[in-house]
Enzyme design. Sequence first.
Site, mmCIF file in Angstrom:
data_model
loop_
_atom_site.group_PDB
_atom_site.id
_atom_site.type_symbol
_atom_site.label_atom_id
_atom_site.label_comp_id
_atom_site.label_asym_id
_atom_site.label_seq_id
_atom_site.Cartn_x
_atom_site.Cartn_y
_atom_site.Cartn_z
ATOM 1 N N SER A 1 0.730 -1.352 -0.092
ATOM 2 C CA SER A 1 -0.060 0.019 0.012
ATOM 3 C C SER A 1 0.756 1.181 -0.118
ATOM 4 O O SER A 1 1.779 1.523 -1.041
ATOM 5 C CB SER A 1 -1.221 -0.135 1.110
ATOM 6 O OG SER A 1 -2.181 0.728 0.644
ATOM 7 N N LYS B 1 -22.119 17.591 8.909
ATOM 8 C CA LYS B 1 -20.827 17.965 9.862
ATOM 9 C C LYS B 1 -20.304 16.893 10.670
ATOM 10 O O LYS B 1 -19.238 16.747 10.926
ATOM 11 C CB LYS B 1 -21.284 19.406 10.609
ATOM 12 C CG LYS B 1 -20.232 19.860 11.447
ATOM 13 C CD LYS B 1 -19.093 20.075 11.011
ATOM 14 C CE LYS B 1 -17.910 20.630 11.706
ATOM 15 N NZ LYS B 1 -16.875 21.091 11.016
#
Length: 330
Positions: free
Chosen positions: A138, A190
Amino acid sequence: MNFRYKGFFLLLFGILPFTHCISIIMAPQPLTVPQEKLVDGFVDTGKDKILIIPVEGEIFERKIPGNALTKDRDSLVSLVKIQLSLALKDPDIKAVILKIDSPGGSVTASDLIYHEILEFKKKKGIPVLALFMDVAASGAYYLSMATDHIQALPTTTTGSIGVIMFNINAKEALDKLGIKSMTIRSGPNKATGNPVEEFTPEQRKIYQDLIMENYERFLQIVKKGRPKLKESDVRRLADGRIYSVNQALQEGLVDSVGYFEDAIATATKLPGYRASRPGIIPKIIFYSYQRLGQENFYQIESNSLPANLLENVLPFKTSPDYRLHYLFSP
């Protein structure tokens, strides 16, 4: 608590601070600036040098926090930057080998090291080789795209090309306990990712779009670093799976297979390697924060400041990490 376990923890906490104090008294204090050291087993034959820079553990841009008995340690990004900066000033360094043993880490940290390697090569004009150890996956694979050659050990695991974000949802369990979220927010998205609330379809798309944007960046980095691969091949290989070294070699994800000595020989043959005179054997060096002793190749660590014994005994937990990751995490 069972008396036997109470006795064990009393003994543990009674002995550990004492042994730590002894280690502080008897062990030399680590250096604040790394010093150049010769890798054990390699003869000092002349001025030319090949530098080993370890990239080990999870890749993050933040400092490694200490505790009551240990100091904070530099992040892996910082350690790599420091060593590249030192190498930039040394005209005798003819090549760099990145000793990579990492499952990856944060998207930002992986990209920062990738960027620093490219800048170093641009300024220094010498080859950089990646040597994959146990795992180079990765984000570790991402940053290796900045190197000129990738060599893997015969037992390396690599790949895991993709992006992941860790999160949990405990809403169902908390509902059974009568616990509800009382989060107050300025807008509906949010508090996206709040572990006590379910994702809405819109919130899930927000995160998925963010992940896919960084995934596309990863693909372009691999395409640039592996120019022999077609884009269709890159996309086929980048489904998050891991590869054995033989699979990676066959697919063109690595360039060669071998051991440390093979990496040294390969580095001296890469374009940009310029020996000060023909036939000279380079010294193999690394930078260390330890005052004493040589280290062989397998002992060179990313941060050689000693870890406290408590870190290996007690299961300290860190706070949740909601960042995007280029990380192999089974």
